[in-house]
Scaffold this motif. Structure first.
Motif, PDB file in Angstrom:
ATOM      1  N   SER A 184       0.828  -1.193   0.000  1.00 49.64           N
ATOM      2  CA  SER A 184       0.000   0.000   0.000  1.00 49.64           C
ATOM      3  C   SER A 184       0.861   1.241   0.000  1.00 49.64           C
ATOM      4  O   SER A 184       2.045   1.201   0.360  1.00 49.64           O
ATOM      5  CB  SER A 184      -0.924   0.025   1.223  1.00 49.64           C
ATOM      6  N   HIS A 206       0.437   5.341   1.335  1.00 48.89           N
ATOM      7  CA  HIS A 206      -0.352   6.322   2.083  1.00 48.89           C
ATOM      8  C   HIS A 206       0.131   7.719   1.710  1.00 48.89           C
ATOM      9  O   HIS A 206       1.310   7.921   1.439  1.00 48.89           O
ATOM     10  CB  HIS A 206      -0.147   6.170   3.592  1.00 48.89           C
ATOM     11  N   TYR A 235      -0.070  11.702   3.427  1.00 49.62           N
ATOM     12  CA  TYR A 235      -0.413  12.535   4.576  1.00 49.62           C
ATOM     13  C   TYR A 235       0.064  13.954   4.326  1.00 49.62           C
ATOM     14  O   TYR A 235       1.034  14.173   3.604  1.00 49.62           O
ATOM     15  CB  TYR A 235       0.261  12.016   5.861  1.00 49.62           C
ATOM     16  N   PHE A 284      -4.093  12.289   7.629  1.00 51.98           N
ATOM     17  CA  PHE A 284      -4.305  11.336   6.547  1.00 51.98           C
ATOM     18  C   PHE A 284      -5.049  11.972   5.380  1.00 51.98           C
ATOM     19  O   PHE A 284      -6.050  12.674   5.561  1.00 51.98           O
ATOM     20  CB  PHE A 284      -5.108  10.152   7.099  1.00 51.98           C
ATOM     21  N   ILE A 329      -5.274   6.447   1.035  1.00 52.46           N
ATOM     22  CA  ILE A 329      -4.479   5.240   0.966  1.00 52.46           C
ATOM     23  C   ILE A 329      -4.797   4.532  -0.339  1.00 52.46           C
ATOM     24  O   ILE A 329      -5.941   4.526  -0.793  1.00 52.46           O
ATOM     25  CB  ILE A 329      -4.753   4.318   2.181  1.00 52.46           C
ATOM     26  N   LEU A 363      -4.254   0.842  -2.272  1.00 52.02           N
ATOM     27  CA  LEU A 363      -3.849  -0.553  -2.134  1.00 52.02           C
ATOM     28  C   LEU A 363      -3.367  -1.080  -3.477  1.00 52.02           C
ATOM     29  O   LEU A 363      -3.738  -0.567  -4.522  1.00 52.02           O
ATOM     30  CB  LEU A 363      -5.012  -1.384  -1.615  1.00 52.02           C
ATOM     31  N   PHE A 395       3.785  13.859   2.869  1.00 50.59           N
ATOM     32  CA  PHE A 395       4.576  12.648   3.059  1.00 50.59           C
ATOM     33  C   PHE A 395       3.884  11.451   2.408  1.00 50.59           C
ATOM     34  O   PHE A 395       2.667  11.287   2.555  1.00 50.59           O
ATOM     35  CB  PHE A 395       4.750  12.327   4.549  1.00 50.59           C
ATOM     36  N   ALA A 417       3.969   0.579   2.878  1.00 54.64           N
ATOM     37  CA  ALA A 417       3.893  -0.599   3.738  1.00 54.64           C
ATOM     38  C   ALA A 417       4.168  -1.843   2.911  1.00 54.64           C
ATOM     39  O   ALA A 417       3.661  -1.978   1.796  1.00 54.64           O
ATOM     40  CB  ALA A 417       2.516  -0.692   4.386  1.00 54.64           C
ATOM     41  N   SER A 453       5.533  -6.840   5.971  1.00 53.19           N
ATOM     42  CA  SER A 453       5.787  -6.877   7.416  1.00 53.19           C
ATOM     43  C   SER A 453       4.905  -5.901   8.187  1.00 53.19           C
ATOM     44  O   SER A 453       4.977  -5.844   9.402  1.00 53.19           O
ATOM     45  CB  SER A 453       7.256  -6.538   7.690  1.00 53.19           C
ATOM     46  N   TYR A 454       4.092  -5.114   7.466  1.00 54.40           N
ATOM     47  CA  TYR A 454       3.197  -4.113   8.067  1.00 54.40           C
ATOM     48  C   TYR A 454       3.934  -2.907   8.623  1.00 54.40           C
ATOM     49  O   TYR A 454       3.325  -2.061   9.260  1.00 54.40           O
ATOM     50  CB  TYR A 454       2.313  -4.721   9.161  1.00 54.40           C
ATOM     51  N   LYS A 455       5.235  -2.853   8.390  1.00 54.40           N
ATOM     52  CA  LYS A 455       5.933  -1.628   8.753  1.00 54.40           C
ATOM     53  C   LYS A 455       5.460  -0.498   7.867  1.00 54.40           C
ATOM     54  O   LYS A 455       5.385  -0.654   6.645  1.00 54.40           O
ATOM     55  CB  LYS A 455       7.450  -1.799   8.552  1.00 54.40           C
ATOM     56  N   LEU A 456       5.166   0.645   8.454  1.00 56.65           N
ATOM     57  CA  LEU A 456       4.759   1.823   7.691  1.00 56.65           C
ATOM     58  C   LEU A 456       5.886   2.833   7.796  1.00 56.65           C
ATOM     59  O   LEU A 456       6.108   3.401   8.867  1.00 56.65           O
ATOM     60  CB  LEU A 456       3.450   2.389   8.236  1.00 56.65           C
ATOM     61  N   ILE A 457       6.600   3.040   6.692  1.00 55.30           N
ATOM     62  CA  ILE A 457       7.718   3.977   6.711  1.00 55.30           C
ATOM     63  C   ILE A 457       7.444   5.103   5.731  1.00 55.30           C
ATOM     64  O   ILE A 457       6.708   4.918   4.754  1.00 55.30           O
ATOM     65  CB  ILE A 457       9.066   3.286   6.406  1.00 55.30           C
ATOM     66  N   PHE A 458       8.050   6.256   6.018  1.00 55.66           N
ATOM     67  CA  PHE A 458       7.724   7.471   5.285  1.00 55.66           C
ATOM     68  C   PHE A 458       8.919   8.020   4.523  1.00 55.66           C
ATOM     69  O   PHE A 458      10.075   7.824   4.899  1.00 55.66           O
ATOM     70  CB  PHE A 458       7.216   8.535   6.256  1.00 55.66           C
ATOM     71  N   GLY A 459       8.590   8.726   3.446  1.00 59.47           N
ATOM     72  CA  GLY A 459       9.603   9.463   2.706  1.00 59.47           C
ATOM     73  C   GLY A 459       9.989  10.722   3.452  1.00 59.47           C
ATOM     74  O   GLY A 459       9.434  11.041   4.508  1.00 59.47           O
ATOM     75  N   TYR A 504       2.700   2.386  16.280  1.00 60.91           N
ATOM     76  CA  TYR A 504       4.006   2.801  15.765  1.00 60.91           C
ATOM     77  C   TYR A 504       4.560   3.963  16.575  1.00 60.91           C
ATOM     78  O   TYR A 504       3.805   4.800  17.066  1.00 60.91           O
ATOM     79  CB  TYR A 504       3.881   3.271  14.306  1.00 60.91           C
ATOM     80  N   TYR A 512       7.376   7.067  15.923  1.00 59.45           N
ATOM     81  CA  TYR A 512       8.222   7.776  14.966  1.00 59.45           C
ATOM     82  C   TYR A 512       8.919   8.935  15.668  1.00 59.45           C
ATOM     83  O   TYR A 512       8.412   9.482  16.635  1.00 59.45           O
ATOM     84  CB  TYR A 512       7.396   8.361  13.810  1.00 59.45           C
ATOM     85  N   LEU A 563       9.585  11.538   8.861  1.00 62.21           N
ATOM     86  CA  LEU A 563       9.279  10.669   9.993  1.00 62.21           C
ATOM     87  C   LEU A 563      10.116   9.394   9.888  1.00 62.21           C
ATOM     88  O   LEU A 563      10.104   8.723   8.856  1.00 62.21           O
ATOM     89  CB  LEU A 563       7.795  10.303   9.969  1.00 62.21           C
ATOM     90  N   TYR A 575       7.666  -0.678  16.164  1.00 65.52           N
ATOM     91  CA  TYR A 575       6.262  -0.868  15.903  1.00 65.52           C
ATOM     92  C   TYR A 575       5.792  -2.159  16.557  1.00 65.52           C
ATOM     93  O   TYR A 575       6.604  -2.998  16.975  1.00 65.52           O
ATOM     94  CB  TYR A 575       5.953  -0.852  14.409  1.00 65.52           C
ATOM     95  N   GLY A 633      -0.508  -1.625   7.482  1.00 61.26           N
ATOM     96  CA  GLY A 633      -0.321  -0.728   6.352  1.00 61.26           C
ATOM     97  C   GLY A 633      -1.508  -0.626   5.433  1.00 61.26           C
ATOM     98  O   GLY A 633      -1.536   0.227   4.541  1.00 61.26           O
TER      99      GLY A 633
END
Lengths: 109, 113
Positions: A30, A32, A34, A44, A47, A49, A87, A91, A94-100, B33, B35, B43, B48, B98
């Motif tokens: 996915s 996202h 923001y 938000f 999103i 998918l 931003f 995801a 692993s469901y980690k949500l990381i941002f630029g 999470y 951050y 961020l 998490y 996510g």
């Protein structure tokens, strides 16, 4: 790996359009989007998918190309209230949500 | 609706001190999470959790610890604070990781002097 956003900053006149890009080197589940105003928490927007789905929210829309692992945010007929830092978040499985690192947008009258 | 609540909002810490940043959500979300956001930057994911009792490292976990004993709470512990940990810390939660919207708390502004 952190997603890469471009451009880093944009200055617009009210009513102009802008495109913000986001790309990742990893397979994504996915994307996202923001917006953050100075001194506030991120808010938000939408999103997307996997499946190449395009979504819209008034004059803000986005696309997601799963094969290219890229997303774009489209801001049309920009308003003063659109100013802020945008931003993208990605995801993976692993469901980690990381941002630029963000794109700073300034809309001037 | 409270959503995600972070305490404290501001804190000044001396080098070497320890503290716990509190985060609580009332939406019954499994995913939470932490951050950090340095001035003018993006961020960075610290840790998490995908549910009570399950935590994992993010992009910048060194110097921090977390625990998740309940669904509602996800505290972040700073041991031996360093000036490099001066930042704004945001906690967020989502219902399905996510694939769903992340709700953010209002942040904790931490200064280490």
């Amino acid at each position: 790996q952190q997603p890469v956003q471009s451009p880093q900053a944009v200055i617009l006149r009210e009513g102009e359009d802008a495109v913000i890009n986001c790309s990742s080197s990893k397979a994504l589940y996915s994307v996202h989007w923001y917006r953050q105003k100075h001194g506030e928490a991120p808010v938000f927007l939408m999103i997307l998918l996997k499946g190449g789905e395009q979504k819209g929210h008034e004059k803000i829309s986005a696309s997601f190309n799963e094969k290219k692992q890229q997303s774009s945010l489209y801001l049309t007929a920009s308003q003063l209230s659109y100013s802020g830092t945008y931003f993208c978040g990605t995801a993976d499985s692993s469901y980690k949500l990381i941002f630029g690192s963000g794109t700073r947008l300034l809309v001037r009258p | 609706n409270a959503g995600v609540t972070q305490t404290p909002k501001f804190r000044i810490l001396k080098i070497g001190q320890s503290m716990t940043l509190q985060c609580a959500q009332d939406m019954n979300h499994n995913y939470m999470y932490w951050y950090r956001q340095d001035p003018g930057m993006g961020l960075k994911l610290i840790y998490y959790s995908v549910g009570a009792g399950i935590t994992d490292k993010g992009e910048v976990p060194n110097g921090y610890n977390v625990s998740r004993s309940t669904t509602e709470d996800f505290p972040l512990r700073l041991e031996l604070a360093a000036p490099s940990q001066t930042s704004v810390y945001f906690c967020a939660s989502s219902s399905r990781g996510g694939n769903t919207e992340a709700f953010f708390g209002q942040g904790t502004r931490l200064t280490v002097v």
